[in-house]
Scaffold this motif. Structure first.
Motif, PDB file in Angstrom:
ATOM      1  N   GLY A 165      66.925  54.796  40.323  1.00 43.53           N
ATOM      2  CA  GLY A 165      66.044  53.893  41.042  1.00 43.53           C
ATOM      3  C   GLY A 165      66.117  54.092  42.548  1.00 43.53           C
ATOM      4  O   GLY A 165      66.546  55.146  43.039  1.00 43.53           O
ATOM      5  N   TYR A 166      65.729  53.062  43.295  1.00 38.21           N
ATOM      6  CA  TYR A 166      65.567  53.169  44.745  1.00 38.21           C
ATOM      7  C   TYR A 166      66.100  51.922  45.438  1.00 38.21           C
ATOM      8  O   TYR A 166      65.986  50.811  44.912  1.00 38.21           O
ATOM      9  CB  TYR A 166      64.084  53.346  45.095  1.00 38.21           C
ATOM     10  N   ALA A 167      66.663  52.149  46.614  1.00 38.57           N
ATOM     11  CA  ALA A 167      67.043  51.013  47.451  1.00 38.57           C
ATOM     12  C   ALA A 167      65.782  50.283  47.906  1.00 38.57           C
ATOM     13  O   ALA A 167      64.691  50.868  47.968  1.00 38.57           O
ATOM     14  CB  ALA A 167      67.851  51.500  48.659  1.00 38.57           C
ATOM     15  N   ASP A 168      65.912  48.997  48.222  1.00 38.20           N
ATOM     16  CA  ASP A 168      64.743  48.197  48.598  1.00 38.20           C
ATOM     17  C   ASP A 168      64.018  48.780  49.805  1.00 38.20           C
ATOM     18  O   ASP A 168      62.778  48.837  49.839  1.00 38.20           O
ATOM     19  CB  ASP A 168      65.169  46.754  48.886  1.00 38.20           C
ATOM     20  N   ASP A 169      64.793  49.217  50.829  1.00 37.53           N
ATOM     21  CA  ASP A 169      64.130  49.755  52.013  1.00 37.53           C
ATOM     22  C   ASP A 169      63.473  51.103  51.726  1.00 37.53           C
ATOM     23  O   ASP A 169      62.464  51.457  52.347  1.00 37.53           O
ATOM     24  CB  ASP A 169      65.110  49.873  53.177  1.00 37.53           C
ATOM     25  N   ALA A 170      64.004  51.843  50.735  1.00 31.08           N
ATOM     26  CA  ALA A 170      63.378  53.109  50.350  1.00 31.08           C
ATOM     27  C   ALA A 170      62.027  52.859  49.696  1.00 31.08           C
ATOM     28  O   ALA A 170      61.046  53.575  49.951  1.00 31.08           O
ATOM     29  CB  ALA A 170      64.292  53.888  49.408  1.00 31.08           C
ATOM     30  N   ARG A 171      61.939  51.829  48.853  1.00 37.56           N
ATOM     31  CA  ARG A 171      60.667  51.497  48.213  1.00 37.56           C
ATOM     32  C   ARG A 171      59.646  51.038  49.237  1.00 37.56           C
ATOM     33  O   ARG A 171      58.475  51.413  49.175  1.00 37.56           O
ATOM     34  CB  ARG A 171      60.886  50.426  47.147  1.00 37.56           C
ATOM     35  N   ALA A 172      60.105  50.228  50.189  1.00 37.06           N
ATOM     36  CA  ALA A 172      59.183  49.747  51.221  1.00 37.06           C
ATOM     37  C   ALA A 172      58.668  50.902  52.073  1.00 37.06           C
ATOM     38  O   ALA A 172      57.476  50.961  52.409  1.00 37.06           O
ATOM     39  CB  ALA A 172      59.881  48.706  52.088  1.00 37.06           C
ATOM     40  N   ARG A 173      59.560  51.834  52.415  1.00 32.36           N
ATOM     41  CA  ARG A 173      59.147  52.975  53.229  1.00 32.36           C
ATOM     42  C   ARG A 173      58.196  53.873  52.457  1.00 32.36           C
ATOM     43  O   ARG A 173      57.211  54.386  53.011  1.00 32.36           O
ATOM     44  CB  ARG A 173      60.385  53.758  53.670  1.00 32.36           C
ATOM     45  N   ALA A 174      58.463  54.090  51.168  1.00 33.12           N
ATOM     46  CA  ALA A 174      57.581  54.921  50.347  1.00 33.12           C
ATOM     47  C   ALA A 174      56.193  54.304  50.245  1.00 33.12           C
ATOM     48  O   ALA A 174      55.183  55.011  50.280  1.00 33.12           O
ATOM     49  CB  ALA A 174      58.185  55.109  48.956  1.00 33.12           C
ATOM     50  N   ASP A 175      56.127  52.991  50.131  1.00 29.34           N
ATOM     51  CA  ASP A 175      54.823  52.333  50.086  1.00 29.34           C
ATOM     52  C   ASP A 175      54.050  52.580  51.377  1.00 29.34           C
ATOM     53  O   ASP A 175      52.840  52.828  51.363  1.00 29.34           O
ATOM     54  CB  ASP A 175      54.998  50.826  49.865  1.00 29.34           C
ATOM     55  N   GLY A 176      54.756  52.505  52.516  1.00 27.32           N
ATOM     56  CA  GLY A 176      54.097  52.727  53.788  1.00 27.32           C
ATOM     57  C   GLY A 176      53.638  54.161  53.983  1.00 27.32           C
ATOM     58  O   GLY A 176      52.608  54.413  54.622  1.00 27.32           O
ATOM     59  N   LEU A 177      54.377  55.111  53.429  1.00 21.52           N
ATOM     60  CA  LEU A 177      54.035  56.534  53.571  1.00 21.52           C
ATOM     61  C   LEU A 177      53.135  57.035  52.447  1.00 21.52           C
ATOM     62  O   LEU A 177      52.625  58.154  52.516  1.00 21.52           O
ATOM     63  CB  LEU A 177      55.323  57.374  53.590  1.00 21.52           C
ATOM     64  N   GLY A 178      52.942  56.221  51.411  1.00 23.09           N
ATOM     65  CA  GLY A 178      52.117  56.646  50.286  1.00 23.09           C
ATOM     66  C   GLY A 178      52.805  57.636  49.372  1.00 23.09           C
ATOM     67  O   GLY A 178      52.150  58.466  48.726  1.00 23.09           O
ATOM     68  N   VAL A 179      54.143  57.543  49.274  1.00 26.36           N
ATOM     69  CA  VAL A 179      54.910  58.455  48.420  1.00 26.36           C
ATOM     70  C   VAL A 179      55.058  57.841  47.029  1.00 26.36           C
ATOM     71  O   VAL A 179      55.629  56.749  46.896  1.00 26.36           O
ATOM     72  CB  VAL A 179      56.302  58.745  49.011  1.00 26.36           C
ATOM     73  N   PRO A 180      54.578  58.494  45.975  1.00 28.44           N
ATOM     74  CA  PRO A 180      54.770  57.962  44.622  1.00 28.44           C
ATOM     75  C   PRO A 180      56.246  58.010  44.234  1.00 28.44           C
ATOM     76  O   PRO A 180      56.925  59.022  44.438  1.00 28.44           O
ATOM     77  CB  PRO A 180      53.937  58.904  43.742  1.00 28.44           C
ATOM     78  N   LEU A 181      56.739  56.916  43.669  1.00 31.28           N
ATOM     79  CA  LEU A 181      58.112  56.829  43.196  1.00 31.28           C
ATOM     80  C   LEU A 181      58.125  56.611  41.694  1.00 31.28           C
ATOM     81  O   LEU A 181      57.410  55.737  41.185  1.00 31.28           O
ATOM     82  CB  LEU A 181      58.848  55.674  43.880  1.00 31.28           C
ATOM     83  N   PHE A 182      58.946  57.397  41.000  1.00 29.64           N
ATOM     84  CA  PHE A 182      59.111  57.252  39.557  1.00 29.64           C
ATOM     85  C   PHE A 182      60.592  57.113  39.226  1.00 29.64           C
ATOM     86  O   PHE A 182      61.445  57.709  39.882  1.00 29.64           O
ATOM     87  CB  PHE A 182      58.565  58.473  38.819  1.00 29.64           C
ATOM     88  N   VAL A 183      60.882  56.350  38.193  1.00 31.26           N
ATOM     89  CA  VAL A 183      62.226  56.281  37.619  1.00 31.26           C
ATOM     90  C   VAL A 183      62.186  57.009  36.283  1.00 31.26           C
ATOM     91  O   VAL A 183      61.292  56.773  35.460  1.00 31.26           O
ATOM     92  CB  VAL A 183      62.694  54.827  37.430  1.00 31.26           C
ATOM     93  N   LEU A 184      63.146  57.908  36.067  1.00 31.53           N
ATOM     94  CA  LEU A 184      63.251  58.637  34.809  1.00 31.53           C
ATOM     95  C   LEU A 184      64.109  57.832  33.842  1.00 31.53           C
ATOM     96  O   LEU A 184      65.306  57.634  34.080  1.00 31.53           O
ATOM     97  CB  LEU A 184      63.875  60.015  35.045  1.00 31.53           C
TER      98      LEU A 184
END
Length: 253
Positions: free
Chosen positions: A213-232
């Protein structure tokens, strides 16, 4: 070719135990399952210093002729030795593992007649077939599951990324840079930012796959940059965890 991958005898060079091994099948983009053809006369070798280039084998589908890279067949011996199974040929041609598979990309030629040729029918979009995952038990499985998923989305020419990421494993496809993080710690904001910056320098899209998974600030930053995040998840099915990932999963490449 047989309908199922045939098993071959394998002997561990370290402890001399005997095993039987059958190569797994993988879905070609045409829909036909293929598997690396095993060399029955070959000898399994112990993997002592894994190298990325040696962990992949090119398998060509005999139904449609496409070549794709898949994990080199390996087997874990109870003594702790990882065995690399011999494959027939450097570039393997694997038949479909289901009977009756045929190529589906023949383009019908227009008929010639005294009148003008009939217009070619417009292609009708076909729904994507169901994703066929592989269970994740090792870091290698995580890379395999990611490669399968990217091919299912429609990405081609999947290979090792030119630049090694600060953490995890980088793989690339045409127009895409992906990072696979098989560690047990959540991906950090720095991990996401490094992936995004590297993709920007290569004029590519990027996507992150993580087991933990992802740290909370990593998810927020990915949303701002438009980076898709997936959990395997352990079944090998990537689960979208933000809106860009939902859109990529729905639309494909």
């Amino acid at each position: 070719m047989g309908a199922m991958s045939e098993s071959v005898p394998v002997r561990c060079p370290a402890c001399r135990r005997g095993h039987r091994y059958a190569a797994p099948s993988y879905p070609c983009v045409c829909g036909a399952p293929v598997s690396p053809p095993l060399d029955r006369q070959g000898t399994a070798t112990a993997v002592t210093h894994p190298a990325w280039e040696e962990q992949w084998v090119t398998v060509r589908c005999s139904s449609c002729g496409r070549g794709a890279q898949w994990p080199h067949p390996e087997l874990g011996c109870p003594c702790g030795t990882t065995l690399r199974i011999a494959v027939a040929g450097d570039t393997a041609t694997a038949g479909a593992t289901t009977a009756g598979a045929t190529a589906t990309e023949n383009i019908p030629a227009g008929e010639t007649s005294a009148g003008p040729p009939s217009p070619a029918p417009l292609p009708t979009p076909s729904p994507r077939r169901a994703f066929q995952p592989v269970a994740i038990r090792t870091a290698r499985d995580a890379v395999t599951a990611t490669a399968l998923y990217l091919r299912w989305l429609g990405y081609r020419d999947i290979r090792r990324a030119d630049q090694r990421p600060p953490s995890g494993i980088g793989i690339a496809a045409r127009g895409l840079l992906a990072q696979v993080d098989p560690t047990v710690r959540p991906a950090s904001v720095r991990d996401v930012e490094c992936l995004w910056l590297t993709a920007m320098t290569e004029s590519s899209r990027c996507v992150y796959f993580s087991l933990a998974g992802y740290a909370d600030d990593a998810r927020a930053r990915a949303d701002g940059l438009g980076v898709p995040l997936f959990v395997l998840d352990p079944t090998g099915v990537p689960q979208p965890v933000n809106s860009p990932a939902d859109e990529l999963d729905a639309s494909g490449a």
